[in-house]
Design an enzyme around this catalytic site. Structure first.
Site, mmCIF file in Angstrom:
data_model
loop_
_atom_site.group_PDB
_atom_site.id
_atom_site.type_symbol
_atom_site.label_atom_id
_atom_site.label_comp_id
_atom_site.label_asym_id
_atom_site.label_seq_id
_atom_site.Cartn_x
_atom_site.Cartn_y
_atom_site.Cartn_z
ATOM 1 N N ARG A 10 -12.649 13.629 9.912
ATOM 2 C CA ARG A 10 -13.737 14.481 9.419
ATOM 3 C C ARG A 10 -15.067 13.769 9.639
ATOM 4 O O ARG A 10 -15.106 12.629 10.072
ATOM 5 C CB ARG A 10 -13.560 14.712 7.926
ATOM 6 C CG ARG A 10 -13.484 13.384 7.183
ATOM 7 C CD ARG A 10 -13.571 13.497 5.693
ATOM 8 N NE ARG A 10 -13.035 12.329 5.049
ATOM 9 C CZ ARG A 10 -13.677 11.187 4.823
ATOM 10 N NH1 ARG A 10 -14.931 11.046 5.215
ATOM 11 N NH2 ARG A 10 -13.095 10.175 4.232
ATOM 12 N N HIS A 60 -15.794 -4.511 6.708
ATOM 13 C CA HIS A 60 -15.317 -3.155 7.012
ATOM 14 C C HIS A 60 -16.167 -2.634 8.162
ATOM 15 O O HIS A 60 -17.369 -2.424 8.003
ATOM 16 C CB HIS A 60 -15.468 -2.246 5.784
ATOM 17 C CG HIS A 60 -15.118 -0.812 6.064
ATOM 18 N ND1 HIS A 60 -14.011 -0.185 5.539
ATOM 19 C CD2 HIS A 60 -15.744 0.121 6.828
ATOM 20 C CE1 HIS A 60 -13.964 1.064 5.972
ATOM 21 N NE2 HIS A 60 -15.017 1.289 6.754
ATOM 22 N N LYS A 116 0.817 -1.213 0.000
ATOM 23 C CA LYS A 116 0.000 0.000 0.000
ATOM 24 C C LYS A 116 0.849 1.261 0.000
ATOM 25 O O LYS A 116 1.902 1.311 0.633
ATOM 26 C CB LYS A 116 -0.896 0.021 1.254
ATOM 27 C CG LYS A 116 -1.857 -1.160 1.331
ATOM 28 C CD LYS A 116 -2.486 -1.318 2.702
ATOM 29 C CE LYS A 116 -3.687 -0.424 2.895
ATOM 30 N NZ LYS A 116 -4.402 -0.751 4.176
ATOM 31 N N LYS A 164 -17.879 2.848 -0.710
ATOM 32 C CA LYS A 164 -19.032 2.323 0.015
ATOM 33 C C LYS A 164 -20.325 2.654 -0.726
ATOM 34 O O LYS A 164 -20.451 3.756 -1.274
ATOM 35 C CB LYS A 164 -19.076 2.948 1.413
ATOM 36 C CG LYS A 164 -17.813 2.671 2.212
ATOM 37 C CD LYS A 164 -17.644 3.631 3.375
ATOM 38 C CE LYS A 164 -16.277 3.418 4.018
ATOM 39 N NZ LYS A 164 -15.928 4.500 4.944
ATOM 40 N N ARG A 209 -26.364 5.042 -0.894
ATOM 41 C CA ARG A 209 -25.850 6.210 -1.624
ATOM 42 C C ARG A 209 -26.399 6.188 -3.030
ATOM 43 O O ARG A 209 -26.093 5.278 -3.816
ATOM 44 C CB ARG A 209 -24.323 6.174 -1.696
ATOM 45 C CG ARG A 209 -23.677 6.233 -0.341
ATOM 46 C CD ARG A 209 -22.200 6.501 -0.516
ATOM 47 N NE ARG A 209 -21.496 6.302 0.743
ATOM 48 C CZ ARG A 209 -20.237 6.676 0.941
ATOM 49 N NH1 ARG A 209 -19.558 7.253 -0.040
ATOM 50 N NH2 ARG A 209 -19.655 6.464 2.104
#
Ligand code: ADP
Length: 447
Positions: A291, A208, A158, A237, A337
């Site tokens: 955030r 997750h 990563k 997501k 979403r």
């Protein structure tokens, strides 16, 4: 308390912040690009300032324009929403240098968590469980090979500066490590201007699970349980729920306390999310987002709190309005979403909305900046609405989601709504037995 705040964002999240501010008696300033002159956030705010041409880099990411908008309107604080400048430590520093308040954590905390290696080191020191792997960057192929022989395959390489699921490569065996390492490096260099990479054990079937935390900046912090966001496409997501269908109250209390204690120890301010992969009863830290998250409403639904109101309170110097003992879970919540995208390839579909009708009724919340006749501009994210439902338990929330999706009308552009209708027919979704790969596999086999 502030008299006036500026919202450095657009779309549904700008509306979300305006609504919280209005309930608190705070005046609001919207900023917008020339493409967003007719946008709902501009209409709903008390004042608005045009800050530049359509591309985000020239408007919503333009720090001088945003600071100037504060100065001309007399706004005392800035809420960044999510995306854009919300995790830009340099921006936070500039805001503070202008004697304005950033509604969020300090520049230092954003910087620490923005660098994945520093974030992992910090979390490890704070007692948060992490994925086994390299302690820090891996300099060359030889060290990568040696390390992987030790931790065992599969592994994932990563980018330290990574984000948005880019710059990651999986190596299933020793035969693949050299190419995975080199490709990850090249991609990291191209995407983030930094070719440093690190290596982790690759978890094959995790969920997750992310923990919502909230700090007062003075050593006090709470957790608001978890969200399960395992249904992802290309690491994005699409469907989120709280509480997690597979997390027991004991596990929640244990990992929640670890997270709250960790952020309390660093005097963290405001909302934050500590993301984990969860496999066979174990949590493995992957990153912290400093955030408000897109999916925060599912947490608000089950705890009955307003996280944006809380962010504004704490930024103004007031204490948090709840303690850990005040926070108990009530029912189950799911968010989907809705993007202006054409299926099955999920390609963006900007354009004019000819008809819009939002669902309503008990336990339904629709966070959206759409209206009849609105023209979705092609320059920004394709998220056009978040449909959030709340029920007494998971089956009730699923039934309510099905009902609410049936009431929704969005005409004029294609959306991801058919995906959710199809998902609600799936046994794995109904039982909650899915992991982070389930949706990708389902999309391949069941278009
Ligand atoms: P980004 O900041 O790019 O989103 P993350 O570190 O949050 O990167 O990882 C994004 C996604 O990649 C995770 O949600 C998960 O699906 C996958 N992933 C990351 N690390 C691992 C790992 N060690 N094992 C398995 N999957 C992983």
């Amino acid at each position: 308390m502030f008299d006036k705040i500026l919202i450095a964002n657009r779309g549904e999240i700008a509306l979300r912040v305006i609504r919280a501010a209005r309930e608190m008696g705070i005046r609001t300033v919207a900023v917008h690009s020339t493409a967003d002159t007719d946008a709902m956030h501009v209409r709903m705010a008390d004042e608005s300032v045009c800050i530049g041409p359509p591309p985000g880099t020239d408007s919503y990411l333009s720090i001088p324009s945003i600071i100037a908008a504060c100065e001309v309107t007399g706004a005392q604080a800035i809420h960044p929403g999510y995306g854009f400048l919300s995790e830009n430590a340099n921006f936070v520093q500039i805001v503070e240098d202008h004697d304005l308040t950033f509604i969020g954590p300090t520049a230092e905390h954003i910087r620490i968590m923005g660098d994945k290696i520093t974030a992992k080191d910090t979390m490890k020191d704070l007692g948060v469980p992490c994925v086994p792997g390299s302690d820090g960057g891996v300099p060359d192929v030889e060290s990568a090979k040696a390390l992987c022989a030790e931790i065992g395959y599969p592994v994932i390489v990563k980018a330290t500066a990574g984000g948005g699921g880019r710059g990651m490569k999986v190596a299933m065996s020793a035969a693949e490590i050299e190419s995975a390492f080199r490709t990850a490096r090249t991609e990291a260099k191209a995407a983030f201007g930094n070719d440093e990479v690190y290596i982790e054990k690759y978890l094959t079937t995790p969920r997750h699970i992310e923990i919502q935390v909230f700090g007062d900046g003075k050593g006090g912090a709470v957790h608001l349980g978890e969200r399960d966001c395992s249904l992802q496409r290309r690491h994005q997501k699409v469907f989120e729920e709280a509480p997690g269908p597979c997390i027991s109250q004991e596990e929640r209390d244990r990992i929640g306390k670890i997270c709250a204690d960790a952020v309390a120890r660093i005097n963290y301010t405001g909302a934050g999310t500590i993301e984990f992969l969860y496999e066979k009863g174990e949590f493995y830290f992957i990153e912290m987002n400093t955030r408000l998250q897109v999916e925060h409403p599912v947490t608000e639904a089950i705890f009955g709190v307003d996280l944006v109101r809380e962010q504004i309170r704490v930024a103004s110097g007031l204490p948090m309005s709840f303690t850990q003992d005040d926070l108990t879970i009530n029912g189950h919540s799911i968010e989907v979403r809705i993007n202006a995208e054409k299926l099955p390839e999920f390609s963006p579909r900007p354009g004019r909305i000819t008809q819009f009708h939002a669902p309503g009724g008990l336990g339904v919340r629709m966070d959206s900046a759409l209206y009849d006749g609105y023209n979705i501009p092609p320059y920004y994210d394709s998220l056009i609405a978040k449909l959030i439902v709340h029920g007494r338990d998971r089956p009730e929330a699923l039934a309510r989601l099905h009902r609410a999706l049936g009431e929704l009308i969005v005409d004029g552009v294609e959306t991801t709504v058919p995906l959710f209708h199809a998902l609600l027919e799936e046994e794995a979704v109904l039982t909650g037995e899915y992991n982070i790969h389930w949706l990708e596999k389902w999309l391949e086999t069941d278009p």
